[in-house]
Design an enzyme around this catalytic site. Structure first.
Site, short mmCIF file in Angstrom:
data_model
loop_
_atom_site.label_atom_id
_atom_site.label_comp_id
_atom_site.label_asym_id
_atom_site.label_seq_id
_atom_site.Cartn_x
_atom_site.Cartn_y
_atom_site.Cartn_z
CB SER A 135 -1.03 -0.09 1.03
OG SER A 135 -1.89 -1.05 1.12
CG HIS A 191 -2.06 3.50 3.74
ND1 HIS A 191 -3.45 3.23 3.70
CD2 HIS A 191 -1.36 2.05 3.45
CE1 HIS A 191 -3.41 1.90 3.64
NE2 HIS A 191 -2.42 1.31 3.56
#
Length: 214
Positions: A135, A191
């Site tokens: 991610s 993230h």
């Protein structure tokens, strides 16, 4: 470098996807302790000298839907970035997002997560909580594409047409909220590490720096 010059954007994207799938399959056959120590990032692993996990964790998935969602994003946004700036840049962007995402993950679990542990009185040592997934790397690629073309139309969940910048705001805002809420299931910190790489790359482009030297 000569090998990189022979690569194509499509080849890099497919190669990254194949590597992620291969590690996903390795989880099914390898000894679990080996996988945790070598394909997951954690403060405990890093302190033990397993620095390679800063990168290997970004090729690692145990859940099928986690893998699929990341690979779909990598495919569409990776092809866009690769065809615009070249395969070498795309590979550097992925690896930079991986490393910085892992560093943000480690910083969060070393310095921020303990405060949430005390607040909620959880009996889990944050330093031992491992993380994995592409991610952070995919966020770097996806958000850079969004930052560079904020007005283009993106189909959210393949159905709803929205300006790219709205998706970018949603992605970053959601991850900030995850950190503030102390979400232990999905790493907003990793993230945001990828988002930081995207922001730096965007800023360099605004100053006219050559993308290939990222």
């Amino acid at each position: 470098r000569s090998v990189l010059r022979r690569l194509t954007p499509d080849g890099v994207v497919i190669g990254l996807i194949v590597t992620n799938v291969a590690v996903f399959m390795l989880w099914r056959v390898a000894e679990p302790r080996f996988m945790v120590e070598n394909f997951m990032v954690s403060v405990d692993n890093f302190a033990s000298g397993r620095f390679h996990t800063l990168i290997t964790s970004a090729f690692s998935h145990r859940d099928m839907w986690h893998l699929i969602s990341n690979m779909v994003g990598l495919y569409f946004f990776g092809l866009s970035m690769g065809r615009t700036f070249g395969p070498e840049y795309l590979l550097k962007l992925y690896l930079s997002g991986a490393v910085v995402g892992s560093i943000f993950y480690l910083a969060y679990h070393a310095f921020i997560a303990p405060s949430f542990q005390n607040k909620h009185r959880l009996g889990i040592d944050p330093s031992k909580i491992p993380g994995l997934g592409a991610s952070g790397a995919v966020n770097a690629i996806m958000l850079l594409d969004i930052f560079l073309s904020p007005t283009k139309t993106i189909y959210f969940d393949f159905l709803i047409p929205i300006p790219a910048i709205l998706l970018g705001i949603f992605i970053v805002g959601r991850d900030v909220l995850r950190i503030l809420e102390g979400d232990s299931e999905i790493s907003g910190s990793a993230h945001l590490g990828g988002a930081t790489v995207a922001a730096i790359a965007w800023a360099r482009s605004r100053r006219g720096r050559f993308f290939g030297r990222f």
